[in-house]
Design a protein around this motif. Sequence first.
Motif, PDB file in Angstrom:
ATOM      1  N   ILE A  94      -5.639   4.449  15.098  1.00 53.35           N
ATOM      2  CA  ILE A  94      -6.795   4.325  15.972  1.00 53.35           C
ATOM      3  C   ILE A  94      -6.459   3.238  16.997  1.00 53.35           C
ATOM      4  N   TYR A  95      -6.439   3.628  18.254  1.00 51.30           N
ATOM      5  CA  TYR A  95      -6.188   2.666  19.325  1.00 51.30           C
ATOM      6  C   TYR A  95      -7.517   2.306  19.984  1.00 51.30           C
ATOM      7  N   TYR A  96      -7.643   1.048  20.350  1.00 50.46           N
ATOM      8  CA  TYR A  96      -8.849   0.601  21.027  1.00 50.46           C
ATOM      9  C   TYR A  96      -8.478  -0.248  22.240  1.00 50.46           C
ATOM     10  N   ASN A  97      -9.408  -0.331  23.176  1.00 46.26           N
ATOM     11  CA  ASN A  97      -9.192  -1.063  24.413  1.00 46.26           C
ATOM     12  C   ASN A  97     -10.281  -2.118  24.550  1.00 46.26           C
ATOM     13  N   VAL A  98      -9.912  -3.392  24.425  1.00 46.40           N
ATOM     14  CA  VAL A  98     -10.906  -4.460  24.471  1.00 46.40           C
ATOM     15  C   VAL A  98     -11.527  -4.633  25.859  1.00 46.40           C
ATOM     16  N   LEU A  99     -10.966  -3.971  26.862  1.00 46.87           N
ATOM     17  CA  LEU A  99     -11.558  -4.028  28.201  1.00 46.87           C
ATOM     18  C   LEU A  99     -12.752  -3.088  28.332  1.00 46.87           C
ATOM     19  N   ASP A 100     -12.871  -2.145  27.415  1.00 47.19           N
ATOM     20  CA  ASP A 100     -14.018  -1.237  27.376  1.00 47.19           C
ATOM     21  C   ASP A 100     -15.212  -2.030  26.816  1.00 47.19           C
ATOM     22  N   PRO A 101     -16.323  -2.101  27.540  1.00 50.64           N
ATOM     23  CA  PRO A 101     -17.446  -2.902  27.054  1.00 50.64           C
ATOM     24  C   PRO A 101     -18.029  -2.416  25.723  1.00 50.64           C
ATOM     25  N   PHE A 102     -17.746  -1.178  25.352  1.00 49.90           N
ATOM     26  CA  PHE A 102     -18.257  -0.637  24.094  1.00 49.90           C
ATOM     27  C   PHE A 102     -17.157  -0.480  23.044  1.00 49.90           C
ATOM     28  N   TRP A 103     -16.045  -1.194  23.222  1.00 53.70           N
ATOM     29  CA  TRP A 103     -14.898  -1.004  22.341  1.00 53.70           C
ATOM     30  C   TRP A 103     -15.233  -1.270  20.873  1.00 53.70           C
ATOM     31  N   GLY A 104     -16.032  -2.272  20.599  1.00 52.23           N
ATOM     32  CA  GLY A 104     -16.360  -2.595  19.205  1.00 52.23           C
ATOM     33  C   GLY A 104     -17.130  -1.484  18.517  1.00 52.23           C
ATOM     34  N   GLU A 105     -18.131  -0.964  19.202  1.00 53.29           N
ATOM     35  CA  GLU A 105     -18.929   0.131  18.642  1.00 53.29           C
ATOM     36  C   GLU A 105     -18.077   1.377  18.443  1.00 53.29           C
ATOM     37  N   GLU A 146     -15.217   7.168  10.654  1.00 49.17           N
ATOM     38  CA  GLU A 146     -14.822   8.577  10.639  1.00 49.17           C
ATOM     39  C   GLU A 146     -13.494   8.764   9.891  1.00 49.17           C
ATOM     40  N   ASN A 147     -12.541   7.883  10.155  1.00 44.37           N
ATOM     41  CA  ASN A 147     -11.232   8.001   9.519  1.00 44.37           C
ATOM     42  C   ASN A 147     -11.265   7.620   8.044  1.00 44.37           C
ATOM     43  N   VAL A 148     -12.114   6.673   7.680  1.00 48.26           N
ATOM     44  CA  VAL A 148     -12.266   6.318   6.267  1.00 48.26           C
ATOM     45  C   VAL A 148     -12.832   7.509   5.500  1.00 48.26           C
ATOM     46  N   LEU A 149     -13.867   8.132   6.047  1.00 50.15           N
ATOM     47  CA  LEU A 149     -14.442   9.316   5.395  1.00 50.15           C
ATOM     48  C   LEU A 149     -13.412  10.433   5.274  1.00 50.15           C
ATOM     49  N   SER A 150     -12.650  10.652   6.328  1.00 51.85           N
ATOM     50  CA  SER A 150     -11.613  11.673   6.311  1.00 51.85           C
ATOM     51  C   SER A 150     -10.546  11.355   5.257  1.00 51.85           C
ATOM     52  N   ALA A 156       0.841  -1.202   0.000  1.00 49.97           N
ATOM     53  CA  ALA A 156       0.000   0.000   0.000  1.00 49.97           C
ATOM     54  C   ALA A 156       0.874   1.248   0.000  1.00 49.97           C
ATOM     55  N   HIS A 157       1.948   1.205   0.766  1.00 50.13           N
ATOM     56  CA  HIS A 157       2.892   2.319   0.817  1.00 50.13           C
ATOM     57  C   HIS A 157       3.491   2.560  -0.563  1.00 50.13           C
ATOM     58  N   ALA A 158       3.942   1.486  -1.203  1.00 54.41           N
ATOM     59  CA  ALA A 158       4.551   1.607  -2.533  1.00 54.41           C
ATOM     60  C   ALA A 158       3.567   2.161  -3.559  1.00 54.41           C
ATOM     61  N   LEU A 159       2.300   1.810  -3.410  1.00 55.06           N
ATOM     62  CA  LEU A 159       1.273   2.267  -4.347  1.00 55.06           C
ATOM     63  C   LEU A 159       0.670   3.617  -3.957  1.00 55.06           C
ATOM     64  N   GLN A 160       1.139   4.196  -2.826  1.00 51.56           N
ATOM     65  CA  GLN A 160       0.621   5.473  -2.331  1.00 51.56           C
ATOM     66  C   GLN A 160      -0.888   5.414  -2.108  1.00 51.56           C
ATOM     67  N   GLN A 161      -1.352   4.294  -1.552  1.00 52.88           N
ATOM     68  CA  GLN A 161      -2.761   4.127  -1.244  1.00 52.88           C
ATOM     69  C   GLN A 161      -3.047   4.624   0.179  1.00 52.88           C
ATOM     70  N   PRO A 162      -4.163   5.295   0.395  1.00 56.22           N
ATOM     71  CA  PRO A 162      -4.528   5.732   1.744  1.00 56.22           C
ATOM     72  C   PRO A 162      -4.813   4.527   2.640  1.00 56.22           C
ATOM     73  N   VAL A 163      -4.329   4.597   3.877  1.00 56.48           N
ATOM     74  CA  VAL A 163      -4.492   3.504   4.831  1.00 56.48           C
ATOM     75  C   VAL A 163      -4.933   4.066   6.183  1.00 56.48           C
ATOM     76  N   VAL A 164      -5.889   3.387   6.806  1.00 59.73           N
ATOM     77  CA  VAL A 164      -6.288   3.677   8.174  1.00 59.73           C
ATOM     78  C   VAL A 164      -5.659   2.588   9.034  1.00 59.73           C
ATOM     79  N   LEU A 165      -4.869   2.997  10.024  1.00 60.96           N
ATOM     80  CA  LEU A 165      -4.171   2.049  10.885  1.00 60.96           C
ATOM     81  C   LEU A 165      -4.934   1.869  12.188  1.00 60.96           C
TER      82      LEU A 165
END
Length: 98
Positions: A61-72, A80-84, A34-43
Motif C-alpha cells: 500500500i503506497y500513500y502520499n503525505v502531500l494528499d490532504p486525505f492521505w491518513g484517511e 481493506e487489506n487486513v480483511l483480505s 514474520a516471513h520465517a513464521l509464514q505470518q500474513p503481512v500487509v506492507l
Amino acid sequence: MGVDQIWTGIHSSKILVAELTGRNPNVFYELGLAHALQQPVVLVSSNEKDVPFDVQHIRVIYYNVLDPFWGEKLIAKIAENVLSALQNPGEAILRKPV
C-alpha cells in the motif's frame, strides 16, 4: 522489548502491518521473523524505493503525505487489506514467487 517478546508477538498475531518507509532495520528484522513464521503481512510505504526487491511480489500500500486525505485513505486501505489477508492469508504471506 526483547527478541523473545517480539518473536512471541509476531507468532501469536493473526496479521501484521509493516511500515517500510525509511528502511528501518528493526522493521526488516521483524518482517524476516514474520516471513520465517509464514505470518500474513500487509506492507505499507510512502515510496517504492524503500520496498526491497525481495518483497515487491507482495502487495504494498503506497500513500502520499502531500494528499490532504492521505491518513484517511491509508487507514481505509489498510483495513481493506487486513480483511483480505484474514480471508486469504496465502496472498499476504511472504514467499518466493513461483
